[in-house]
Design a protein around this motif. Structure first.
Motif, PDB file in Angstrom:
ATOM      1  N   ALA A 280       0.818  -1.221   0.000  1.00 20.07           N
ATOM      2  CA  ALA A 280       0.000   0.000   0.000  1.00 20.07           C
ATOM      3  C   ALA A 280       0.848   1.265   0.000  1.00 20.07           C
ATOM      4  O   ALA A 280       0.317   2.358  -0.232  1.00 20.07           O
ATOM      5  N   CYS A 281       2.142   1.157   0.262  1.00 29.09           N
ATOM      6  CA  CYS A 281       3.016   2.333   0.258  1.00 29.09           C
ATOM      7  C   CYS A 281       3.341   2.800  -1.162  1.00 29.09           C
ATOM      8  O   CYS A 281       3.933   3.874  -1.350  1.00 29.09           O
ATOM      9  N   GLU A 282       3.049   1.971  -2.148  1.00 30.66           N
ATOM     10  CA  GLU A 282       3.286   2.360  -3.542  1.00 30.66           C
ATOM     11  C   GLU A 282       2.127   3.207  -4.061  1.00 30.66           C
ATOM     12  O   GLU A 282       1.003   3.138  -3.553  1.00 30.66           O
ATOM     13  N   ALA A 283       2.422   3.999  -5.094  1.00 30.81           N
ATOM     14  CA  ALA A 283       1.412   4.902  -5.642  1.00 30.81           C
ATOM     15  C   ALA A 283       0.325   4.112  -6.365  1.00 30.81           C
ATOM     16  O   ALA A 283       0.591   3.046  -6.935  1.00 30.81           O
ATOM     17  N   PRO A 284      -0.923   4.628  -6.358  1.00 30.53           N
ATOM     18  CA  PRO A 284      -1.983   3.965  -7.117  1.00 30.53           C
ATOM     19  C   PRO A 284      -1.610   3.850  -8.590  1.00 30.53           C
ATOM     20  O   PRO A 284      -1.051   4.770  -9.178  1.00 30.53           O
ATOM     21  N   GLY A 285      -1.880   2.678  -9.170  1.00 33.33           N
ATOM     22  CA  GLY A 285      -1.528   2.409 -10.558  1.00 33.33           C
ATOM     23  C   GLY A 285      -0.164   1.785 -10.735  1.00 33.33           C
ATOM     24  O   GLY A 285       0.137   1.254 -11.812  1.00 33.33           O
ATOM     25  N   ASP A 286       0.679   1.855  -9.708  1.00 31.45           N
ATOM     26  CA  ASP A 286       2.000   1.227  -9.776  1.00 31.45           C
ATOM     27  C   ASP A 286       1.838  -0.288  -9.669  1.00 31.45           C
ATOM     28  O   ASP A 286       1.101  -0.779  -8.809  1.00 31.45           O
ATOM     29  N   PRO A 287       2.509  -1.073 -10.561  1.00 25.74           N
ATOM     30  CA  PRO A 287       2.384  -2.536 -10.454  1.00 25.74           C
ATOM     31  C   PRO A 287       2.781  -3.079  -9.093  1.00 25.74           C
ATOM     32  O   PRO A 287       2.290  -4.133  -8.672  1.00 25.74           O
ATOM     33  N   LYS A 288       3.656  -2.326  -8.361  1.00 26.70           N
ATOM     34  CA  LYS A 288       4.102  -2.825  -7.056  1.00 26.70           C
ATOM     35  C   LYS A 288       2.999  -2.761  -6.008  1.00 26.70           C
ATOM     36  O   LYS A 288       3.175  -3.282  -4.903  1.00 26.70           O
ATOM     37  N   ARG A 289       1.860  -2.119  -6.343  1.00 30.52           N
ATOM     38  CA  ARG A 289       0.749  -2.047  -5.391  1.00 30.52           C
ATOM     39  C   ARG A 289      -0.135  -3.301  -5.481  1.00 30.52           C
ATOM     40  O   ARG A 289      -1.176  -3.391  -4.859  1.00 30.52           O
ATOM     41  N   ARG A 290       0.301  -4.300  -6.230  1.00 25.72           N
ATOM     42  CA  ARG A 290      -0.482  -5.533  -6.410  1.00 25.72           C
ATOM     43  C   ARG A 290       0.089  -6.645  -5.533  1.00 25.72           C
ATOM     44  O   ARG A 290       1.275  -6.658  -5.201  1.00 25.72           O
ATOM     45  N   ILE A 291      -0.774  -7.625  -5.201  1.00 23.89           N
ATOM     46  CA  ILE A 291      -0.379  -8.862  -4.502  1.00 23.89           C
ATOM     47  C   ILE A 291      -0.667 -10.017  -5.459  1.00 23.89           C
ATOM     48  O   ILE A 291      -1.804 -10.167  -5.930  1.00 23.89           O
ATOM     49  N   ALA A 292       0.347 -10.815  -5.756  1.00 26.55           N
ATOM     50  CA  ALA A 292       0.170 -11.943  -6.685  1.00 26.55           C
ATOM     51  C   ALA A 292      -0.127 -13.213  -5.891  1.00 26.55           C
ATOM     52  O   ALA A 292       0.634 -13.581  -4.988  1.00 26.55           O
ATOM     53  N   ILE A 293      -1.230 -13.853  -6.246  1.00 25.56           N
ATOM     54  CA  ILE A 293      -1.604 -15.137  -5.629  1.00 25.56           C
ATOM     55  C   ILE A 293      -1.251 -16.226  -6.637  1.00 25.56           C
ATOM     56  O   ILE A 293      -1.802 -16.264  -7.745  1.00 25.56           O
ATOM     57  N   VAL A 294      -0.314 -17.090  -6.269  1.00 27.54           N
ATOM     58  CA  VAL A 294       0.277 -18.060  -7.194  1.00 27.54           C
ATOM     59  C   VAL A 294      -0.104 -19.471  -6.757  1.00 27.54           C
ATOM     60  O   VAL A 294       0.119 -19.855  -5.600  1.00 27.54           O
ATOM     61  N   LEU A 295      -0.702 -20.211  -7.680  1.00 25.44           N
ATOM     62  CA  LEU A 295      -1.068 -21.605  -7.419  1.00 25.44           C
ATOM     63  C   LEU A 295      -0.312 -22.482  -8.406  1.00 25.44           C
ATOM     64  O   LEU A 295      -0.470 -22.330  -9.627  1.00 25.44           O
ATOM     65  N   ASP A 296       0.518 -23.389  -7.875  1.00 29.31           N
ATOM     66  CA  ASP A 296       1.319 -24.277  -8.718  1.00 29.31           C
ATOM     67  C   ASP A 296       2.103 -23.487  -9.766  1.00 29.31           C
ATOM     68  O   ASP A 296       2.076 -23.797 -10.966  1.00 29.31           O
ATOM     69  N   GLU A 297       2.787 -22.418  -9.294  1.00 37.37           N
ATOM     70  CA  GLU A 297       3.658 -21.588 -10.119  1.00 37.37           C
ATOM     71  C   GLU A 297       2.904 -20.842 -11.215  1.00 37.37           C
ATOM     72  O   GLU A 297       3.494 -20.382 -12.192  1.00 37.37           O
ATOM     73  N   GLU A 298       1.595 -20.714 -11.071  1.00 37.41           N
ATOM     74  CA  GLU A 298       0.775 -19.968 -12.032  1.00 37.41           C
ATOM     75  C   GLU A 298       0.025 -18.874 -11.283  1.00 37.41           C
ATOM     76  O   GLU A 298      -0.631 -19.140 -10.264  1.00 37.41           O
ATOM     77  N   VAL A 299       0.148 -17.643 -11.773  1.00 40.25           N
ATOM     78  CA  VAL A 299      -0.552 -16.523 -11.144  1.00 40.25           C
ATOM     79  C   VAL A 299      -2.037 -16.641 -11.463  1.00 40.25           C
ATOM     80  O   VAL A 299      -2.437 -16.550 -12.628  1.00 40.25           O
ATOM     81  N   ILE A 300      -2.843 -16.854 -10.443  1.00 41.96           N
ATOM     82  CA  ILE A 300      -4.281 -16.999 -10.664  1.00 41.96           C
ATOM     83  C   ILE A 300      -5.024 -15.697 -10.385  1.00 41.96           C
ATOM     84  O   ILE A 300      -6.149 -15.514 -10.846  1.00 41.96           O
ATOM     85  N   SER A 301      -4.388 -14.802  -9.631  1.00 43.95           N
ATOM     86  CA  SER A 301      -4.996 -13.502  -9.365  1.00 43.95           C
ATOM     87  C   SER A 301      -3.903 -12.563  -8.866  1.00 43.95           C
ATOM     88  O   SER A 301      -3.032 -12.972  -8.098  1.00 43.95           O
TER      89      SER A 301
END
Length: 714
Positions: free
Chosen positions: A176-197
């Motif tokens: 949340a410390c990253e600016a809105p719209g910055d890709p670093k403001r995302r959380i990647a949920i990875v299932l079996d080495e595949e990003v599902i969300s």
């Protein structure tokens, strides 16, 4: 004289009453090949951090059980087999692709911070992502459930509750410390080495504040089924070790119903034919044996139900076959009683001595059959194990039937009726003819061995020229059977399958449908083949599917060879211990002739060699040695009376031939019924047994006898 018959009668009554009660009160447990469903066999593999031992396999089994329960499968069965294998049975699940995907998926779930949009990973929309090290794993998730809410719009999502709420808050707080719209403001949920969300955090979340409360939603374009399966995987947790599917069997419910109906018809028809035959030969004694045979059916069925045994299609075949084998002990007793009566003993004493003198041969022959059943149970795979269990229970139940129930009934009647009505007062047509002609079979011993050598040569030529048509069970690959709305030829079916992209597949067609066998097929390939066949044959229904991994196929093939080799060796050791070693060697030599003739026949006809064929071969081993034990047991008696070996062998063959003919015909009635009603797989099984019984009966006289004489001379 009063006590023994009285207590035998009480015991027979108690055993029958208990068996009848169990049979009526308990429902049988049907295998998936009879009630429909999917069986999956997984094998655990070592991971970089965990060894796939029994403890790790048990932990994986717990995870699979949670997944099966969450899927809503009715009465799933999950058991560990050996140290590394897990057998999963899912009744009613007919889509093996879905079952394998959800049940056996590794499901390594992790939550990663996003470091940028120039990495090798791909988000759910295909865009590039650079991921940081995993900050949380699936073990941090307490619960997961699929949800939908019309007020939030269409679609489904998965709500997660975390055990470690603080870790989740730290991870989201840093993003949340990253600016809105910055890709670093995302959380990647990875299932079996595949990003599902990889959702971005809401703009209202302050830096370092994160998402409190320990809950979060996985959003995406999920259908209800996709959301439910994902929730099942997350809630079930990560598997401690990777799994590989090594075997899969799927059977439609209609095929199982047809198998039960066919086996029931075979049992009824076979039992009626056997009953008519034995009553015609042994009159009242035969009728009493038929009553005992009905009790045998109740006792063996009740024993299987009480043990919790699973009834499979080969198991039903074993149950039906054991009806024919159960008559053997009765025939042995009655033939010995006839011999004693001809020698001048009274009817009651003849019956008493018949039971006493037949016991040795009955015990020896049943032990050899139990050896074959034990090898099937320990070394076979899948439903064929059920055949081994059924055969073993049938052997033990036949002993109770013949040596207890038949004896009680016969002792209660014999003495109150005349010899002719009893069926024991005449030597019988076969024995009368043999006594009058007195053929000297052993004088042509070399000729018989030459004929046997010629048969073996023809069989070996078939094995060399055509080879054995090993089934999927022994070679690995996938076998699928389809029922078609209208029959098509093998050429048309082959062209359809080849046009779908599988020119190397083995395609066979009959009036009942089409079977396709090939290595390297997966669930999607099967679906494409089904669509190709539908264009040629109308509506197509998948009735049965089997998959065996190459490593398991090699193992099963090796186990089959071990089973046959061990069976031969154990029979030789047993016979050498019970008789002369020359008798054991002669019996095993004849046994090799029997086995090679059956193998040669299947090679020349191109019949499939699979687990059911292995069951037939081991049954032939047991039956063949059974027959030779009876002959050599009589040889031993005649040798003890002072006759030379050649005369003893010739006399033993002639004296036991009535028993051999009557027992063989009793078994053949059952097998002919199986061939008539049992379907393709059981028809091949019955064909192997018919060949084995005929050849095994002849080899007892024309191979084992001359071979024993020749070995003794050397």
């Amino acid at each position: 004289m009063f006590r023994a018959p009285f207590w035998r009668a009480v015991t027979a009554l108690v055993v029958t009453a208990i068996s009848l009660t169990l049979a009526l009160a308990s429902a049988p447990r049907l295998g998936l090949d009879l009630r429909g469903g999917t069986q999956l066999v997984f094998e655990t593999r070592d991971s970089p951090t965990v060894k796939a031992d029994a403890a790790a396999t048990d932990r994986a089994l717990d995870v699979l059980r949670q997944r099966a329960d969450a899927l809503g499968v009715v009465d799933p069965t999950l058991v560990r087999s050996g140290e590394r294998r897990i057998i999963v049975e899912l009744p009613g699940v007919l889509d093996p692709r879905q079952a394998a995907e959800v049940i056996g998926r590794t499901a390594q779930l992790a939550f990663h911070p996003v470091l940028g949009d120039r990495g090798e990973a791909r988000d759910e929309n295909g865009g590039p992502l650079e991921l940081g090290p995993a900050a949380m794993t699936g073990d941090s998730v307490r619960d997961a459930v699929e949800q939908s809410d019309p007020q939030r719009g269409p679609g489904w999502w998965v709500r997660m509750d975390f055990r470690d709420a603080a870790a989740w808050q730290r991870l989201t707080g840093a993003a949340a410390c990253e600016a809105p719209g910055d890709p670093k403001r995302r959380i990647a949920i990875v299932l079996d080495e595949e990003v599902i969300s990889s959702p971005p955090l809401d703009g209202s979340i302050a830096c370092q504040a994160g998402i409190p409360g320990g809950s979060a939603d996985i959003t995406g374009s999920f259908s209800h089924e996709e959301a439910r399966n994902l929730a099942v995987l997350i809630k079930g947790g990560a598997l401690p070790v990777p799994l590989t599917m090594v075997e899969q069997r799927t059977v439609g419910p209609t095929l199982g119903e047809a198998a039960i109906e066919a086996s029931a018809k075979a049992a009824v028809v076979g039992l009626m034919l056997t009953a008519v035959f034995i009553v015609a030969v042994y009159r009242l004694s035969g009728l009493l044996a038929t009553i005992a045979l009905a009790c045998y059916g109740v006792i063996s069925y009740a024993a299987l139900v009480a043990m919790g045994a699973t009834f499979t299609l080969p198991g039903l075949a074993g149950f039906v076959l054991a009806i024919g084998m159960a008559i053997d002990a009765n025939v042995l007793v009655f033939e010995r009683a006839r011999e004693e009566y001809v020698r001048g003993r009274g009817l009651r004493m003849a019956l008493h001595r018949g039971f006493k003198n037949a016991w040795s041969a009955i015990a020896d022959s049943n032990i050899t059959t139990l050896i074959a059943a034990g090898l099937l149970f320990w070394l076979a795979s899948g439903p064929v194990k059920g055949f081994g269990v059924t055969l073993a229970v049938g052997v033990l139940a036949s002993l109770v039937s013949a040596m207890l129930i038949t004896r009680v009934l016969a002792e209660g009647v014999i003495g109150r009726i005349g010899p002719r009505v009893s069926g024991l007062g005449t030597p019988g047509a076969v024995r009368t003819w043999l006594t009058r002609r007195d053929p000297q079979l052993m004088r042509a011993g070399r000729m018989w061995l030459g004929v046997a050598a010629a048969l073996v040569a023809v069989s070996v030529a078939g094995l060399l020229a055509r080879g054995l048509n090993f089934g999927v069970e022994f070679t690995g690959g996938r076998l699928v059977e389809f029922a078609t709305a209208r029959p098509i030829s093998s050429d048309v079916a082959g062209q359809a399958v080849s046009g779908a992209g599988y020119p190397s597949a083995v395609v066979q067609a009959s009036d009942e449908g089409v079977s396709v066998r090939a290595g390297g097929l997966d669930g999607d390939d099967v679906a494409r083949i089904e669509q190709a066949l539908e264009r040629q044959a109308g509506e197509v229904t998948k009735q049965r599917e089997e998959f065996v991994g190459p490593s398991l196929g090699e193992e099963l093939r090796r186990n089959a060879l071990i089973a046959l080799g061990v069976a031969m060796a154990m029979q030789l050791l047993y016979l050498a211990a019970r008789f002369r070693w020359t008798f054991g060697a002669a019996a095993v030599l004849a046994l090799l002739v029997d086995a090679l003739v059956v193998l040669g026949l299947f090679a020349w006809l191109g019949k499939p060699v699979d687990g059911i064929f292995l069951a037939a071969m081991l049954t032939i081993v047991g039956y063949s040695v059974n027959d030779k034990v009876v002959v050599f047991d009589r040889v031993r008696e005649l040798l003890a009376a002072g006759q030379p070996l050649a005369a003893s062998v010739n006399g033993a063959i002639l004296q036991t031939l009535p028993r051999t003919v009557n027992t063989g015909l009793g078994a053949l009635f059952i097998l002919l019924a199986l061939m008539a009603f049992g379907g393709d797989s059981l028809r091949d099984f019955a064909m192997a047994l018919v060949t084995g019984i005929v050849v095994g009966t002849l080899s007892s006289a024309f191979v084992a006898g001359p071979a024993a004489i020749a070995l003794d001379r050397r």
